[in-house]
Motif scaffolding. Structure first.
Motif, PDB file in Angstrom:
ATOM      1  N   ARG A  92       0.850  -1.195   0.000  1.00 44.96           N
ATOM      2  CA  ARG A  92       0.000   0.000   0.000  1.00 44.96           C
ATOM      3  C   ARG A  92       0.881   1.239   0.000  1.00 44.96           C
ATOM      4  O   ARG A  92       1.724   1.421   0.881  1.00 44.96           O
ATOM      5  CB  ARG A  92      -0.923   0.014   1.225  1.00 44.96           C
ATOM      6  N   LEU A  93       0.693   2.107  -0.991  1.00 41.01           N
ATOM      7  CA  LEU A  93       1.428   3.375  -1.057  1.00 41.01           C
ATOM      8  C   LEU A  93       0.649   4.413  -0.278  1.00 41.01           C
ATOM      9  O   LEU A  93      -0.558   4.587  -0.488  1.00 41.01           O
ATOM     10  CB  LEU A  93       1.603   3.813  -2.509  1.00 41.01           C
ATOM     11  N   THR A 121      -3.558   4.805  -0.734  1.00 43.53           N
ATOM     12  CA  THR A 121      -4.476   5.592   0.085  1.00 43.53           C
ATOM     13  C   THR A 121      -4.182   7.059  -0.174  1.00 43.53           C
ATOM     14  O   THR A 121      -3.033   7.485  -0.077  1.00 43.53           O
ATOM     15  CB  THR A 121      -4.287   5.299   1.588  1.00 43.53           C
ATOM     16  N   THR A 122      -5.214   7.828  -0.503  1.00 41.90           N
ATOM     17  CA  THR A 122      -5.016   9.226  -0.886  1.00 41.90           C
ATOM     18  C   THR A 122      -6.139  10.096  -0.322  1.00 41.90           C
ATOM     19  O   THR A 122      -7.233   9.595  -0.047  1.00 41.90           O
ATOM     20  CB  THR A 122      -4.988   9.363  -2.427  1.00 41.90           C
ATOM     21  N   GLY A 138      -0.744   0.261 -13.515  1.00 36.79           N
ATOM     22  CA  GLY A 138      -0.914  -1.062 -12.913  1.00 36.79           C
ATOM     23  C   GLY A 138      -1.393  -1.058 -11.465  1.00 36.79           C
ATOM     24  O   GLY A 138      -1.343  -2.099 -10.798  1.00 36.79           O
ATOM     25  N   LEU A 139      -1.863   0.101 -10.976  1.00 37.66           N
ATOM     26  CA  LEU A 139      -2.411   0.128  -9.614  1.00 37.66           C
ATOM     27  C   LEU A 139      -3.702  -0.690  -9.582  1.00 37.66           C
ATOM     28  O   LEU A 139      -4.542  -0.577 -10.464  1.00 37.66           O
ATOM     29  CB  LEU A 139      -2.699   1.585  -9.202  1.00 37.66           C
ATOM     30  N   ASP A 140      -3.859  -1.524  -8.542  1.00 37.84           N
ATOM     31  CA  ASP A 140      -5.048  -2.374  -8.468  1.00 37.84           C
ATOM     32  C   ASP A 140      -6.230  -1.690  -7.795  1.00 37.84           C
ATOM     33  O   ASP A 140      -7.359  -1.826  -8.231  1.00 37.84           O
ATOM     34  CB  ASP A 140      -4.730  -3.661  -7.682  1.00 37.84           C
ATOM     35  N   ARG A 141      -5.955  -1.000  -6.676  1.00 40.35           N
ATOM     36  CA  ARG A 141      -7.082  -0.477  -5.896  1.00 40.35           C
ATOM     37  C   ARG A 141      -6.743   0.860  -5.272  1.00 40.35           C
ATOM     38  O   ARG A 141      -5.577   1.171  -5.038  1.00 40.35           O
ATOM     39  CB  ARG A 141      -7.473  -1.481  -4.807  1.00 40.35           C
ATOM     40  N   ASN A 180     -12.839  -0.025  -9.136  1.00 39.72           N
ATOM     41  CA  ASN A 180     -14.147  -0.351  -8.569  1.00 39.72           C
ATOM     42  C   ASN A 180     -14.088  -1.651  -7.794  1.00 39.72           C
ATOM     43  O   ASN A 180     -13.599  -2.622  -8.334  1.00 39.72           O
ATOM     44  CB  ASN A 180     -15.200  -0.492  -9.694  1.00 39.72           C
ATOM     45  N   PRO A 181     -14.597  -1.714  -6.566  1.00 39.45           N
ATOM     46  CA  PRO A 181     -15.114  -0.590  -5.807  1.00 39.45           C
ATOM     47  C   PRO A 181     -13.971   0.250  -5.232  1.00 39.45           C
ATOM     48  O   PRO A 181     -12.858  -0.244  -5.061  1.00 39.45           O
ATOM     49  CB  PRO A 181     -15.881  -1.266  -4.667  1.00 39.45           C
TER      50      PRO A 181
END
Ligand code: SAM
Length: 356
Positions: A92-93, A121-122, A138-141, A180-181
């Motif tokens: 997680r970035l 997380t932003t 390529g970010l997943d979520r 999504n989501p």
């Protein structure tokens, strides 16, 4: 910045002969595996959320880390690869505000081939600009923090005069880009935004996104935490249930941070993160890498382990792998289980530095 970062070699010295990592599944002293790595890519943020980076402390005079002190993308990617080889399945970035770090999609591109679940997380403030390039990289979520839909409440909480609508636009852009989501984090503080709990639930019901209520925590030592300000998750669930009946769901996997509840009428689900009233240390599988390359085994840690010196001193991957394994093997943190009003006063590392 914490004043107690211990050299990684000290971690070795405290160990019964420093074990080489032998490829076996890694467990700490409580049998917990290491599965999740939070990477803080910057200690800076454009918000001054009163519960996280209060302006009185993080004001114009605050000394953030100089560029030379923070890990480069190449260093982060190399470490992340080593963590994945030790069993980490999720990266997680975070920060600070990760999207303030220049060219973040380039880092995402470097991490994506590792095959771990790659998340961010932003605060959402610049997502309109970055959502598509993050997806393409390529970010997943994505998880977006949004503490209130009420303009005055939100501006008072972010203390940066930032409008709700801009974050909502960012969430929209992320959804359009294919995330999504999306998870929406709402930290709940009594008397500040708890009057917004049901409104937020109403807004995000049926959206396909997952609203998560987070108990106000005593992270760091600058946010003036008091137990009286915490709204227990049980109360959040009760208040929402009175308007929109809920039922509990099974966790998706062992060690999942949020408790899951779904609307009985099928309008989706919410999460509650109860780290104060229902500590989940027993299943905590998270390691944290600070912006300047120190390792922390707990969000409420008072000290970290300096990995950067090893990294910049020319250590090979095996040496770094052994060092990380050594830190994890002696880990015995369970802060949330032993929290008291007294422990809350300890000088803990700030969340913006260690990564939320
Ligand atoms: N800037 C990004 C953001 O706003 O999401 C990432 C970093 S922020 C530290 C990560 C998460 O930690 C946010 O959802 C934030 O609301 C939460 N957080 C910060 N301080 C907190 C506290 N004292 N108690 C509970 N959650 C907190």
């Amino acid at each position: 910045m914490p004043d107690k970062v211990i050299p990684i070699h000290d971690a070795f010295r405290t160990l019964p002969p420093a074990p080489r990592y032998d490829g076996a599944a890694l467990a700490d002293t409580r049998g917990r595996p290491m599965r999740d790595l939070r990477i803080s890519v910057t200690d800076r943020c454009n918000f001054r959320c009163t519960y996280c980076m209060p302006r009185a402390v993080f004001g114009a005079d605050y000394k953030f880390l100089p560029h030379a002190a923070i890990l480069s993308f190449e260093e982060i990617a190399r470490l992340a690869g080593i963590f994945v080889s030790l069993g980490v399945q999720k990266l997680r970035l975070t920060g600070g505000e990760p999207l303030l770090r220049k060219d973040l999609p380039r880092l995402v591109e470097m991490l994506a081939p590792l095959g771990a679940d790659l998340t961010l997380t932003t605060n959402g403030s610049t997502l309109v600009k970055h959502a598509q390039s993050l997806k393409d990289a390529g970010l997943d979520r994505i998880t977006v923090s949004l503490d209130s839909l009420d303009e005055a409440t939100f501006r008072a909480m972010n203390d940066a005069d930032f409008a709700v609508e801009k974050v909502l636009d960012g969430i929209g852009a992320a959804a359009d880009a294919g995330f999504n989501p999306i998870k929406i984090n709402m930290v709940v503080k009594r008397g500040v935004n708890d009057h917004q709990i049901v409104d937020a639930a109403r807004h995000w019901r049926d959206s396909g996104h997952i609203l998560r209520f987070i108990e106000f925590m005593d992270v760091g030592s600058t946010n003036g935490w008091r137990m009286d300000d915490v709204i227990p998750s049980a109360e959040v669930v009760r208040r929402i249930s009175e308007a929109f009946p809920l039922e509990q769901l099974e966790p998706n996997y062992a060690g999942e941070v949020a408790g899951r509840w779904r609307y009985r009428d099928g309008a989706g689900e919410i999460g509650v993160v109860s780290s104060v009233t229902q500590a989940f240390c027993r299943d905590c599988n998270r390691m944290r890498l600070s912006t300047e390359g120190s390792l922390y085994t707990c969000l409420f840690a008072q000290q970290g382990h300096d990995l950067k010196t090893l990294l910049r001193g020319g250590a090979d991957d095996d040496a770094i792998r052994n060092a990380i394994a050594a830190v994890w093997r002696v880990r015995d943190d369970r802060y949330s289980e032993i929290r008291t009003a007294e422990t809350a006063k300890l000088r803990k590392v700030e969340m913006s530095y260690i990564g939320g």
